[in-house]
Scaffold this active site. Structure first.
Site, mmCIF file in Angstrom:
data_model
loop_
_atom_site.group_PDB
_atom_site.id
_atom_site.type_symbol
_atom_site.label_atom_id
_atom_site.label_comp_id
_atom_site.label_asym_id
_atom_site.label_seq_id
_atom_site.Cartn_x
_atom_site.Cartn_y
_atom_site.Cartn_z
ATOM 1 C CG HIS A 118 -3.689 -0.209 -3.016
ATOM 2 N ND1 HIS A 118 -2.552 -0.953 -3.261
ATOM 3 C CD2 HIS A 118 -4.044 -0.447 -1.719
ATOM 4 C CE1 HIS A 118 -2.220 -1.596 -2.160
ATOM 5 N NE2 HIS A 118 -3.109 -1.313 -1.214
ATOM 6 C CG HIS A 134 -6.119 -0.840 1.095
ATOM 7 N ND1 HIS A 134 -4.762 -0.759 1.336
ATOM 8 C CD2 HIS A 134 -6.642 0.337 1.544
ATOM 9 C CE1 HIS A 134 -4.491 0.403 1.917
ATOM 10 N NE2 HIS A 134 -5.621 1.079 2.051
ATOM 11 C CG ASP A 172 -1.993 -5.466 -2.619
ATOM 12 O OD1 ASP A 172 -3.209 -5.311 -2.441
ATOM 13 O OD2 ASP A 172 -1.122 -4.998 -1.871
ATOM 14 C CE LYS A 190 -10.104 -7.624 7.272
ATOM 15 N NZ LYS A 190 -8.765 -8.249 7.238
ATOM 16 C CB CYS A 201 -0.978 0.023 1.173
ATOM 17 S SG CYS A 201 -1.308 -1.533 1.973
#
Length: 641
Positions: free
Chosen positions: A386, A512, A384, A466, A335
């Site tokens: 973002h 995220h 991953d 989340k 991140c």
């Protein structure tokens, strides 16, 4: 008067305090017989405990989810009594219900043996048949210390002294002559535990989880509402053992692990082929969904982790290194690096949403005792990403992401997916107003996306709430893989900004998100879900060309070349072995297609196709076989995913 409000909206009035058992009897004899406990204002109580105030009340029966926890908790108490009856002098310590079962830790000089488990089970059955009521008693703290000290239960004395403040009372539950310190609640009697239980294994455990303390002996058991559920659970465990990804990884030559790199994976050629197939699929799906792929450094100065808040909240899980008097950390997550890329240059509202993806290699300092094959590692790669967006875009981006995630899971064979909403944890960054805004935004977005969620209280990330996506595999196990987190905190901490339509600077919202989670863990799940028998598009070796006679070797090489030209991962077995031996061997290696060729096939330009798990073979012209297998090997991407 005590007013009892029931789930159907009705209210029953009682002149004085009333127990759950009395309420059940007042409703009817059927419920009186079926009731196991009572929920009072959301908390589970014993049926016999008096309710002395106006309350919302619901009776708990075997059909309610709380029933299994009660059965397992009581089974632990029954097991503890059985052990002390068989081996007087054994001390009982802690014995909770856990997922799918229960355990109890015992202090005993002589070790238990696997054979002892059968004796304990038999004694437990006697206690259950005795059907003693569970009786809740409230003791003075000092009296509890005195009594448990007198009977030699030093661990219980320590629990009372450390956990129960002076002046408070201690709850004790009695079943016949046996009793234990316990908050409860419990079933009405030992007989309600039933016989659908089994003791599973022995293990060591330190007192209160501290390696500096005495080592105890732990007995694990499982307990269910009925014999059918127990049988299904034991069958699932047998299947899970057969599917263990560590064993299949060795047998199929996919990977290995060793102490020289604990928590890391040595990928062998076939395993790395599987890895790259999954990664190529994910890369294609993300490109099609409008993501840009980036790559960020492995070693990052401590100062960035301090600015992001990870140094304070996550330091214990980070590997560190020093260079030229500077403290560096190997990244545990991607991140902060993505925010650094976002901050380069001037960003406009027209650039949003910006979907930034990375197959990021991360390291986390997991305890050695927690490592487990591919499922729990120290070195892993995240799928991953973002999403930098405006507040107004949270809902639409959530919906788009959820649709993408469910589509990807379906392509991998997972169609049963549950969603958990995890709200603010106790240890978190940001003020309550920020968390209120983030939780409301995510709640509204999930509603707009049409998702049904269950609350997972306190399990959010330290910077935001989340969603957790839990998929169910072929034998009914649940795996939490994907996540989506709404973050107002990190963009503020790391000074990320964009120029809005009004010409002023604004903070972006940071979503995220991950779909697979980590490649390593997801591949472990895939191996176990398919028991190594992958669909053709995922199989490391998609087709094996096997000869019947050596005279067919030249034709086998032609077949191999044709398959490879079509993009099929194929190999050839030209050894001087009988064809049945070759078929057995490659079937054991989970090769999905074996193309058998002999003199007849060579003369006619055909192949005999045999599918994994099938006995029959199909004679097909070579061109047709190649075209068929190529279409199947292309997998879900061939459908325009």
């Amino acid at each position: 008067m005590v007013a009892i409000s029931l789930p159907d909206g009705s209210v029953r009035q009682f002149e004085s305090a009333v127990s759950g058992a009395q309420i059940a009897a007042d409703i009817g004899p059927g419920l009186a017989k079926a009731a196991l406990a009572v929920k009072v204002d959301g908390q589970v109580w014993d049926l016999s405990r008096p309710i002395d105030h106006d309350a919302q009340v619901a009776l708990v029966t075997a059909r309610d989810p709380e029933a299994l926890d009660l059965i397992r908790h009581d089974a632990a108490h029954v097991m503890a009594e059985a052990v002390q009856a068989l081996w007087p002098g054994t001390q009982v310590t802690i014995g909770p219900a856990i997922e799918n079962g229960f355990y109890y830790d015992f202090a005993r000089d002589e070790p238990f043996t696997p054979e002892d488990l059968e004796k304990i089970e038999a004694k437990m059955a006697e206690i259950i048949d005795r059907d003693d009521p569970f009786v809740r008693e409230v003791w003075d703290r000092d009296e509890a210390i005195r009594v448990f000290g007198q009977i030699g239960e030093s661990y219980k004395v320590e629990i009372i002294q450390d956990i129960i403040p002076e002046g408070e009372e201690v709850t004790v539950y009695r079943q016949g002559d046996w009793f234990d310190v316990c908050r409860g609640p419990h079933l009405p009697s030992t007989g309600r535990v039933g016989k659908a239980f089994k003791l599973m294994k022995l293990a060591g455990a330190y007192w209160r989880g501290d390696s500096n303390n005495a080592q105890l002996q732990r007995i694990y058991g499982t307990a269910w509402a009925d014999a059918k559920q127990l049988k299904a659970h034991l069958h699932m465990l047998e299947e899970a053992e057969k599917r263990d990804h560590r064993r299949l990884g060795r047998e199929m030559g996919l990977f290995h692990q060793q102490d020289a790199a604990a928590g890391s994976v040595f990928w062998h050629p076939k395993g790395w082929t599987l890895y790259r197939a999954v990664q190529a699929y994910m890369r294609a799906r993300l490109e099609d969904a409008g993501y840009v792929e980036v790559n960020t450094p492995q070693l990052v100065d401590r100062s960035l982790w301090e600015d992001s808040g990870h140094w304070e909240k996550f330091r214990e899980h980070m590997f560190v290194a020093e260079s030229e008097d500077r403290m560096l950390a190997i990244k545990p997550m991607n991140c902060p690096g993505h925010v650094q890329i976002f901050r380069q240059g001037i960003r406009s509202y027209k650039d949003l949403p910006l979907r930034m993806a990375e197959f990021g290699s991360c390291h986390r300092n997991e305890p050695s005792g927690a490592l487990h094959g591919l499922m729990r590692v120290r070195a892993f790669t995240q799928d991953d990403a973002h999403i930098f967006c405006t507040e107004d875009q949270i809902t639409s981006e959530t919906k788009v992401f959820c649709d993408l995630l469910l589509s990807i899971y379906k392509d991998f064979g997972f169609t049963d997916v549950a969603v958990k909403f995890s709200d603010r944890p106790e240890k978190r960054a940001g003020d309550d107003a920020t968390w209120d805004k983030a939780e409301k935004a995510l709640t509204d977005a999930t509603a707009a996306a049409g998702l049904e969620t269950t609350l997972n209280p306190g399990e959010g990330a330290f910077y935001g709430p989340k969603l957790e996506f839990v998929l169910r595999d072929a034998i009914g196990r649940d795996w939490q893989c994907g996540t989506l987190q709404v973050d107002f905190v990190l963009p503020e901490r790391l000074n990320a900004a964009y120029v809005g339509e009004d010409g002023d600077k604004h903070r972006p919202v940071m979503l995220h998100r991950a779909i697979l989670g980590s490649f390593e863990r997801f591949l472990g799940i895939l191996i176990e879900n398919y028991a190594g028998k992958f669909p053709l598009w995922l199989a490391p070796v998609q087709a094996m060309v096997a000869t019947i006679v050596s005279d067919a070797d030249p034709y086998a090489e032609q077949v191999l070349a044709a398959l490879r030209r079509a993009g099929i991962r194929a190999e050839a077995d030209l050894r001087n072995e009988k064809i049945n031996y070759k078929v057995r061997e490659h079937s054991h290696a989970k090769v999905p297609v074996i193309a058998v060729v002999g003199a007849k096939e060579a003369a006619e330009g055909t192949v005999a196709l045999r599918r994994l798990g099938g006995q029959a073979q199909e004679i097909v012209a070579l061109d047709e076989a190649v075209a068929r297998l190529a279409a199947e090997a292309a997998g879900p991407l061939a459908d325009g995913a």
